[in-house]
Design a protein around this motif. Structure first.
Motif, PDB file in Angstrom:
ATOM      1  N   LEU A 189       9.050  -4.414  -1.283  1.00 51.44           N
ATOM      2  CA  LEU A 189       9.479  -3.486  -0.244  1.00 51.44           C
ATOM      3  C   LEU A 189       9.734  -4.243   1.058  1.00 51.44           C
ATOM      4  O   LEU A 189       9.053  -5.223   1.374  1.00 51.44           O
ATOM      5  CB  LEU A 189       8.404  -2.432   0.000  1.00 51.44           C
ATOM      6  N   THR A 190      10.687  -3.761   1.830  1.00 53.98           N
ATOM      7  CA  THR A 190      10.887  -4.305   3.161  1.00 53.98           C
ATOM      8  C   THR A 190       9.742  -3.827   4.051  1.00 53.98           C
ATOM      9  O   THR A 190       9.037  -2.866   3.725  1.00 53.98           O
ATOM     10  CB  THR A 190      12.223  -3.841   3.746  1.00 53.98           C
ATOM     11  N   SER A 191       9.546  -4.463   5.162  1.00 51.65           N
ATOM     12  CA  SER A 191       8.465  -4.081   6.072  1.00 51.65           C
ATOM     13  C   SER A 191       8.650  -2.643   6.573  1.00 51.65           C
ATOM     14  O   SER A 191       7.681  -1.893   6.715  1.00 51.65           O
ATOM     15  CB  SER A 191       8.400  -5.056   7.255  1.00 51.65           C
ATOM     16  N   ASP A 192       9.909  -2.235   6.825  1.00 53.57           N
ATOM     17  CA  ASP A 192      10.175  -0.859   7.277  1.00 53.57           C
ATOM     18  C   ASP A 192       9.860   0.152   6.180  1.00 53.57           C
ATOM     19  O   ASP A 192       9.254   1.200   6.443  1.00 53.57           O
ATOM     20  CB  ASP A 192      11.633  -0.720   7.712  1.00 53.57           C
ATOM     21  N   ASP A 193      10.295  -0.158   4.945  1.00 55.87           N
ATOM     22  CA  ASP A 193      10.014   0.737   3.822  1.00 55.87           C
ATOM     23  C   ASP A 193       8.513   0.855   3.579  1.00 55.87           C
ATOM     24  O   ASP A 193       8.001   1.943   3.280  1.00 55.87           O
ATOM     25  CB  ASP A 193      10.707   0.233   2.553  1.00 55.87           C
ATOM     26  N   TYR A 194       7.812  -0.261   3.706  1.00 54.03           N
ATOM     27  CA  TYR A 194       6.363  -0.237   3.485  1.00 54.03           C
ATOM     28  C   TYR A 194       5.674   0.617   4.552  1.00 54.03           C
ATOM     29  O   TYR A 194       4.777   1.417   4.239  1.00 54.03           O
ATOM     30  CB  TYR A 194       5.805  -1.656   3.511  1.00 54.03           C
ATOM     31  N   ALA A 195       6.093   0.477   5.784  1.00 59.56           N
ATOM     32  CA  ALA A 195       5.519   1.276   6.868  1.00 59.56           C
ATOM     33  C   ALA A 195       5.787   2.762   6.647  1.00 59.56           C
ATOM     34  O   ALA A 195       4.910   3.611   6.869  1.00 59.56           O
ATOM     35  CB  ALA A 195       6.098   0.823   8.213  1.00 59.56           C
ATOM     36  N   THR A 196       7.019   3.075   6.194  1.00 60.15           N
ATOM     37  CA  THR A 196       7.361   4.478   5.887  1.00 60.15           C
ATOM     38  C   THR A 196       6.493   5.007   4.753  1.00 60.15           C
ATOM     39  O   THR A 196       5.997   6.141   4.812  1.00 60.15           O
ATOM     40  CB  THR A 196       8.848   4.586   5.486  1.00 60.15           C
ATOM     41  N   PHE A 197       6.316   4.187   3.732  1.00 63.65           N
ATOM     42  CA  PHE A 197       5.496   4.587   2.578  1.00 63.65           C
ATOM     43  C   PHE A 197       4.071   4.908   3.025  1.00 63.65           C
ATOM     44  O   PHE A 197       3.505   5.945   2.641  1.00 63.65           O
ATOM     45  CB  PHE A 197       5.501   3.473   1.539  1.00 63.65           C
ATOM     46  N   ILE A 198       3.464   4.039   3.827  1.00 68.32           N
ATOM     47  CA  ILE A 198       2.088   4.236   4.287  1.00 68.32           C
ATOM     48  C   ILE A 198       1.976   5.508   5.119  1.00 68.32           C
ATOM     49  O   ILE A 198       1.037   6.303   4.974  1.00 68.32           O
ATOM     50  CB  ILE A 198       1.613   3.018   5.109  1.00 68.32           C
ATOM     51  N   GLU A 199       2.956   5.753   5.995  1.00 65.08           N
ATOM     52  CA  GLU A 199       2.924   6.937   6.862  1.00 65.08           C
ATOM     53  C   GLU A 199       3.027   8.226   6.046  1.00 65.08           C
ATOM     54  O   GLU A 199       2.297   9.198   6.292  1.00 65.08           O
ATOM     55  CB  GLU A 199       4.065   6.859   7.879  1.00 65.08           C
ATOM     56  N   VAL A 200       3.928   8.239   5.060  1.00 64.73           N
ATOM     57  CA  VAL A 200       4.093   9.438   4.223  1.00 64.73           C
ATOM     58  C   VAL A 200       2.824   9.699   3.409  1.00 64.73           C
ATOM     59  O   VAL A 200       2.423  10.857   3.240  1.00 64.73           O
ATOM     60  CB  VAL A 200       5.313   9.287   3.290  1.00 64.73           C
ATOM     61  N   GLN A 201       2.174   8.657   2.918  1.00 69.84           N
ATOM     62  CA  GLN A 201       0.936   8.837   2.163  1.00 69.84           C
ATOM     63  C   GLN A 201      -0.148   9.471   3.033  1.00 69.84           C
ATOM     64  O   GLN A 201      -0.921  10.310   2.566  1.00 69.84           O
ATOM     65  CB  GLN A 201       0.461   7.503   1.586  1.00 69.84           C
ATOM     66  N   LYS A 202      -0.205   9.059   4.305  1.00 70.57           N
ATOM     67  CA  LYS A 202      -1.163   9.680   5.224  1.00 70.57           C
ATOM     68  C   LYS A 202      -0.860  11.169   5.396  1.00 70.57           C
ATOM     69  O   LYS A 202      -1.756  12.007   5.386  1.00 70.57           O
ATOM     70  CB  LYS A 202      -1.105   8.980   6.589  1.00 70.57           C
ATOM     71  N   GLN A 203       0.424  11.479   5.559  1.00 68.23           N
ATOM     72  CA  GLN A 203       0.830  12.878   5.719  1.00 68.23           C
ATOM     73  C   GLN A 203       0.482  13.691   4.480  1.00 68.23           C
ATOM     74  O   GLN A 203       0.026  14.833   4.588  1.00 68.23           O
ATOM     75  CB  GLN A 203       2.332  12.954   5.995  1.00 68.23           C
ATOM     76  N   ARG A 204       0.682  13.106   3.313  1.00 66.37           N
ATOM     77  CA  ARG A 204       0.372  13.808   2.060  1.00 66.37           C
ATOM     78  C   ARG A 204      -1.130  14.057   1.915  1.00 66.37           C
ATOM     79  O   ARG A 204      -1.551  15.113   1.433  1.00 66.37           O
ATOM     80  CB  ARG A 204       0.915  13.019   0.866  1.00 66.37           C
ATOM     81  N   ARG A 205      -1.941  13.087   2.312  1.00 63.76           N
ATOM     82  CA  ARG A 205      -3.396  13.269   2.233  1.00 63.76           C
ATOM     83  C   ARG A 205      -3.860  14.387   3.166  1.00 63.76           C
ATOM     84  O   ARG A 205      -4.708  15.204   2.800  1.00 63.76           O
ATOM     85  CB  ARG A 205      -4.113  11.958   2.568  1.00 63.76           C
ATOM     86  N   VAL A 206      -3.286  14.424   4.370  1.00 64.52           N
ATOM     87  CA  VAL A 206      -3.642  15.483   5.317  1.00 64.52           C
ATOM     88  C   VAL A 206      -3.209  16.841   4.784  1.00 64.52           C
ATOM     89  O   VAL A 206      -3.970  17.821   4.828  1.00 64.52           O
ATOM     90  CB  VAL A 206      -2.991  15.210   6.692  1.00 64.52           C
ATOM     91  N   ALA A 207      -1.976  16.912   4.267  1.00 59.99           N
ATOM     92  CA  ALA A 207      -1.462  18.176   3.726  1.00 59.99           C
ATOM     93  C   ALA A 207      -2.303  18.640   2.544  1.00 59.99           C
ATOM     94  O   ALA A 207      -2.599  19.837   2.408  1.00 59.99           O
ATOM     95  CB  ALA A 207      -0.004  18.009   3.306  1.00 59.99           C
ATOM     96  N   ARG A 208      -2.714  17.708   1.709  1.00 58.08           N
ATOM     97  CA  ARG A 208      -3.535  18.064   0.552  1.00 58.08           C
ATOM     98  C   ARG A 208      -4.888  18.627   0.990  1.00 58.08           C
ATOM     99  O   ARG A 208      -5.360  19.618   0.430  1.00 58.08           O
ATOM    100  CB  ARG A 208      -3.730  16.850  -0.345  1.00 58.08           C
TER     101      ARG A 208
END
Length: 406
Positions: free
Chosen positions: A329-348
């Protein structure tokens, strides 16, 4: 003796030992290949998966359900006909309130319930269509305990079938065949007075795959039963087969060490029962129960099913982890991935209502796309008895409005 002679003897012994090791390795490889070939044979694979030849209790008297612990006059022995002209055996167990009223009004010994009595019971009380697991028959002791508990504790009628090839049923089991058997049971219930919303589909183990297929067929027909309950389910039969063991040895584990082996396993398994791929198509409330001490089907299967049910309710992930180790993954894609995972954990955490009972297990609940989803993970119950846990039965009753929760 000279040093040269001693060295020669040592080399001879070493060569002899290595030769034996090679022979053993060749022999073991040959035996393993034979076992894999046998498991890939349709006849052998069918018997391994369904174990329908294990007809416990042996020589069962299906016309005499009282022999297996059910009250006199409470259960009727039935023969149902499927759409492909196979006759399957079934038992219909009266709800306890119906049975007690019938018993109190009787002036003599009760016979098995008549069709009229069963029709009245179907019109006045909810019914569980129980689809059992592999091996044995509808007269197996632990299955009879389920019918007795459901009819008395939940106040429901119970219709249980023996799939084709099981018990006193005709035919040979297949994935499509078992689905047709479940459809025949559904048709019998609705043709004799049961409303779809009064019928709860309950599957255990292999029966969870059958229940899921029946439920998705009903969804395509725009029919809604009361709900679906899966006891000790699996994601797919292929995933269960991957951990299948003989005498404690995971026979297919060596094949999973490389990509070709994993593909081979999936290709050789002829019976899918892929609940993972259809569970989001079920259009009614869903209940899942699994015990942590299940040694046959790990409770991780239920966790995976729960994740699939939750996934559509969580923020979508525009970036996924690479499918292969060589992709980066590119650094931008990796940062996006980490941020979305945080959002998913909060939503869950906001979606799922979780209660931990120290002496029982964990209860998780959320509102899915098709209604309430309840997951119960117990400490006890192993594989066969999770449905006999009174705590599980009470939550089942509350979820679907059964017993005192009607």
């Amino acid at each position: 003796m000279s040093d040269v002679d001693s060295d020669s003897q040592r080399r001879a012994k070493s060569n002899g030992f290595l030769a034996k090791v090679h022979k053993f390795a060749y022999f073991s490889t040959f035996v393993y290949a034979c076992i894999i070939a046998l498991l890939a044979t349709p006849y052998i694979q069918r018997h391994v998966i369904y174990q329908h030849a294990v007809r416990v209790p042996w020589g069962a008297r299906f016309d005499l359900p009282e022999k297996y612990g059910l009250a006199p006059g409470k259960t009727s022995n039935l023969k149902l006909r499927t759409s492909d002209n196979i006759t399957i055996g079934a038992w219909f167990v009266l709800a306890e309130p119906v049975y007690q009223a019938r018993s109190a009004a009787a002036s003599s010994v009760l016979d098995q319930p008549s069709l009229e009595t069963m029709q009245q019971a179907l019109q006045t009380h909810p019914t569980i269509l129980y689809l059992h697991g592999q091996a044995a028959t509808r007269a197996a002791p632990m299955r009879v305990q389920h019918y007795a508990a459901f009819s008395s504790r939940l106040g429901v009628n119970v219709l249980v079938i023996d799939y084709r090839g099981f018990g006193d049923s005709e035919g040979t089991p297949t994935e499509d065949g078992l689905t047709e058997d479940a459809k025949a049971a559904w048709h019998w219930l609705t043709e004799n007075g049961a409303k779809p919303e009064d019928v709860l589909l309950v599957g255990h183990s292999l029966g969870t795959g059958v229940s899921s297929r029946l439920a998705t067929w009903l969804a395509r027909e725009d029919v809604k039963p009361r709900g679906v309950a899966l006891l000790a389910p699996f994601t797919s039969l292929a995933s269960v087969v991957e951990t299948y063991d003989i005498g404690g040895f995971p026979i297919l584990q060596p094949l999973q060490s490389f990509a070709f082996g994993r593909k081979l396993i999936k290709k050789l398994v002829r019976h899918e029962f892929n609940t993972l791929s259809v569970i989001n198509d079920i259009n009614v409330p869903l209940f899942i129960a699994h015990s942590q001490n299940d040694m046959d089907i790990p409770h991780a299967h239920s966790r995976t099913l729960l994740d699939i049910l939750l996934d559509p309710l969580l923020p979508s992930a525009p970036v996924s982890l690479p499918a292969t180790p060589d992709a980066i993954l590119t650094s931008d894609d990796y940062a996006t991935f980490i941020e979305v995972q945080k959002q998913r954990r909060v939503a869950r955490s906001e979606l799922v209502r979780k209660v931990e009972v120290p002496t029982f297990g964990t209860i998780e609940e959320f509102d899915g796309n098709a209604g309430k989803v309840v997951y119960v993970e117990t400490f006890w119950g192993a594989h066969n008895n999770v449905g006999l846990q009174e705590g599980v039965q009470d939550i089942l009753a509350r979820t679907f409005g059964l017993g005192s929760h009607c």
